[in-house]
Design a protein around this motif. Structure first.
Motif, PDB file in Angstrom:
ATOM      1  N   ILE A 199      10.709  -5.593  -6.256  1.00  0.00           N
ATOM      2  CA  ILE A 199      11.038  -6.100  -4.926  1.00  0.00           C
ATOM      3  C   ILE A 199       9.781  -6.045  -4.064  1.00  0.00           C
ATOM      4  O   ILE A 199       9.293  -4.969  -3.718  1.00  0.00           O
ATOM      5  N   PHE A 200       9.238  -7.217  -3.748  1.00  0.00           N
ATOM      6  CA  PHE A 200       8.036  -7.339  -2.914  1.00  0.00           C
ATOM      7  C   PHE A 200       8.493  -7.697  -1.506  1.00  0.00           C
ATOM      8  O   PHE A 200       9.204  -8.675  -1.300  1.00  0.00           O
ATOM      9  N   THR A 201       8.078  -6.889  -0.527  1.00  0.00           N
ATOM     10  CA  THR A 201       8.566  -7.046   0.832  1.00  0.00           C
ATOM     11  C   THR A 201       7.413  -7.191   1.817  1.00  0.00           C
ATOM     12  O   THR A 201       6.436  -6.443   1.758  1.00  0.00           O
ATOM     13  N   ILE A 202       7.545  -8.167   2.713  1.00  0.00           N
ATOM     14  CA  ILE A 202       6.612  -8.346   3.825  1.00  0.00           C
ATOM     15  C   ILE A 202       7.423  -8.181   5.098  1.00  0.00           C
ATOM     16  O   ILE A 202       8.312  -8.984   5.387  1.00  0.00           O
ATOM     17  N   ASP A 203       7.135  -7.134   5.854  1.00  0.00           N
ATOM     18  CA  ASP A 203       7.932  -6.782   7.024  1.00  0.00           C
ATOM     19  C   ASP A 203       7.135  -7.012   8.304  1.00  0.00           C
ATOM     20  O   ASP A 203       6.037  -6.468   8.474  1.00  0.00           O
ATOM     21  N   ARG A 204       7.687  -7.839   9.190  1.00  0.00           N
ATOM     22  CA  ARG A 204       7.052  -8.092  10.480  1.00  0.00           C
ATOM     23  C   ARG A 204       7.703  -7.191  11.512  1.00  0.00           C
ATOM     24  O   ARG A 204       8.846  -7.391  11.924  1.00  0.00           O
ATOM     25  N   GLY A 205       6.970  -6.174  11.929  1.00  0.00           N
ATOM     26  CA  GLY A 205       7.476  -5.270  12.942  1.00  0.00           C
ATOM     27  C   GLY A 205       7.097  -5.726  14.328  1.00  0.00           C
ATOM     28  O   GLY A 205       6.807  -6.905  14.564  1.00  0.00           O
ATOM     29  N   THR A 206       7.054  -4.804  15.269  1.00  0.00           N
ATOM     30  CA  THR A 206       6.720  -5.158  16.650  1.00  0.00           C
ATOM     31  C   THR A 206       5.220  -5.321  16.865  1.00  0.00           C
ATOM     32  O   THR A 206       4.799  -6.067  17.751  1.00  0.00           O
ATOM     33  N   ASP A 207       4.409  -4.632  16.059  1.00  0.00           N
ATOM     34  CA  ASP A 207       2.966  -4.716  16.290  1.00  0.00           C
ATOM     35  C   ASP A 207       2.141  -4.784  15.003  1.00  0.00           C
ATOM     36  O   ASP A 207       0.919  -4.728  15.055  1.00  0.00           O
ATOM     37  N   ALA A 208       2.780  -4.892  13.849  1.00  0.00           N
ATOM     38  CA  ALA A 208       2.035  -4.947  12.595  1.00  0.00           C
ATOM     39  C   ALA A 208       2.895  -5.551  11.493  1.00  0.00           C
ATOM     40  O   ALA A 208       4.121  -5.609  11.597  1.00  0.00           O
ATOM     41  N   VAL A 209       2.211  -6.009  10.452  1.00  0.00           N
ATOM     42  CA  VAL A 209       2.872  -6.523   9.246  1.00  0.00           C
ATOM     43  C   VAL A 209       2.642  -5.504   8.136  1.00  0.00           C
ATOM     44  O   VAL A 209       1.489  -5.147   7.851  1.00  0.00           O
ATOM     45  N   THR A 210       3.710  -5.028   7.513  1.00  0.00           N
ATOM     46  CA  THR A 210       3.607  -4.015   6.461  1.00  0.00           C
ATOM     47  C   THR A 210       4.080  -4.600   5.151  1.00  0.00           C
ATOM     48  O   THR A 210       5.096  -5.295   5.100  1.00  0.00           O
ATOM     49  N   ILE A 211       3.332  -4.314   4.084  1.00  0.00           N
ATOM     50  CA  ILE A 211       3.630  -4.863   2.759  1.00  0.00           C
ATOM     51  C   ILE A 211       4.053  -3.723   1.849  1.00  0.00           C
ATOM     52  O   ILE A 211       3.394  -2.675   1.779  1.00  0.00           O
TER      53      ILE A 211
END
Length: 403
Positions: A121-133
């Motif tokens: 499971i590859f996840t790209i998460d757009r938070g409030t101030d950063a993108v976390t992989i």
């Protein structure tokens, strides 16, 4: 009549409720399966705070979003996987956007070092101030630019998605097929695979000492993609971005030390120490399928990645004018998708054309092949781009515009 004053506490409560709504956790907006060479590669999920069927609205909304990719193929190389994103950003972004995000693109590409296996499971998460992989909930890295997420998202739902059907599946505002959702939920990594990924990530964070070796001979050739042109009354929609999943890393040979023999008075062989096998299955997952070999997966600098992406855009513009909608197909209302793998030499001359996806109408397939032939020679490879040949995919979607 005196208007009563609203207590500050109520105003604060209203603001908190509004903020809570704005920062709502992303919900599943759509699912879609990506295939390559007739074989399923992964199921992608798009999660957004405000479900919608409009891709543009999703792209411009400044809300938490998430992309999940669950692998259903036995294996997908990191090189192929990163090519998909590199292509997608290149053909869906302007030159200025690519330049502004060059550092972020290089950072993202260099995080993709681990080969993907079935269940990952590859996840790209757009938070409030950063993108976390993440990979299997293991953090690979972070990019301090939420705008960069939307460049990545364009690969899936932008003007030139992996395919129009793929994009449509992600833009259903939560109206998900129950069977596909069940399959998506069932696609998960094993505990051993999760442990192997943790080990691989830990090893990347602690680089081994450098050892003098010969210069690598294997070079990374990115895949370029171009959109189709429109004919009067017809639109050939934007093409599919397809990585080359057939490429594989060459096996690294390990020298075997010469055996040392000792004279023995007895014919009975001298016992040798038993070498215990590496624990399985975790170690097997790590050794065989975790991290790409260095010579097979070169690191990008912002400059080198930007150069490749601008070259992809140049190939797109060049090919655009050679793609036509066949009159016979237009008269009969035929529509369809065609994808070609094209190899050119350093001077841009076509060396090989392979049909990897045929339309049900041979006329459309033949027209796509002829367009590639007419486009030769393509723009020459940049001097700094390594390799004697350059392989790229040309996907074309023939679709009649309804007036």
């Amino acid at each position: 009549m005196r208007i009563p004053t609203i207590p500050k506490s109520l105003i604060l409560l209203a603001m908190l409720l509004l903020a809570g709504k704005t920062l709502a956790a992303p919900a599943l907006n759509g699912l879609s399966i990506h295939t390559e060479l007739g074989k399923e590669q992964f199921i992608a999920a798009l999660l957004v705070a405000s479900p919608s069927t409009n891709g543009r609205d999703i792209l411009i909304n400044n809300e938490p979003k998430q992309i999940q990719v669950r692998i259903v193929a036995p294996r997908v190389s990191s090189r192929s996987f990163k090519r998909m994103w590199i292509e997608g950003m290149a053909i869906n972004s302007s030159s200025s956007e690519l330049s502004e995000n060059a550092e972020a693109m290089a950072r993202f590409s260099n995080l993709l070092k681990i080969k993907l296996m079935e269940g990952d499971i590859f996840t790209i998460d757009r938070g409030t101030d950063a993108v976390t992989i993440y990979l299997n909930s293991v953090k690979l890295g972070e990019i301090n630019s939420v705008a960069f997420f939307d460049l990545l998202l364009r690969t899936l739902i932008g003007p030139v998605p992996l395919s129009s059907q793929f994009r449509d599946g992600l833009l259903v505002a939560g109206d998900i097929d129950a069977g596909l959702l069940a399959r998506f939920d069932a696609t998960v990594p094993t505990e051993d695979r999760i442990a192997a990924v943790k080990t691989a990530v830990s090893n990347q964070e602690q680089p081994a000492p450098k050892v003098a070796t010969e210069e690598p001979q294997v070079t990374l050739a990115p895949v370029a993609v171009a959109p189709a042109v429109t004919s009067p009354g017809v639109v050939a929609t934007k093409p599919v971005v397809t990585p080359d999943l057939a490429s594989a890393a060459p096996a690294e040979s390990t020298p075997t030390p010469a055996p040392v023999t000792k004279p023995s008075p007895s014919p009975k062989p001298t016992p040798k120490p038993t070498v215990k096998p590496t624990p399985a299955p975790q170690q097997a997952l790590l050794d065989a399928d975790a991290v790409e070999e260095e010579e097979d997966d070169l690191d990008f600098t912002a400059e080198s990645l930007l150069q490749q992406q601008l070259y992809i855009a140049q190939l797109k513009r060049h090919t655009y004018k050679y793609l036509n909608y066949p009159k016979r197909a237009l008269d009969r209302g035929w529509e369809g998708n065609v994808r070609l793998n094209i190899t050119i030499n350093r001077f841009g001359k076509v060396q090989d054309i392979i049909v990897v996806e045929e339309s049900e109408y041979k006329t459309l397939t033949k027209e796509a092949e002829k367009a590639a032939e007419r486009a030769s020679p393509f723009p020459a490879m940049p001097e700094d781009l390594r390799g004697e040949t350059f392989a790229f995919t040309l996907p074309v979607v023939f679709k009649i515009r309804s007036e």
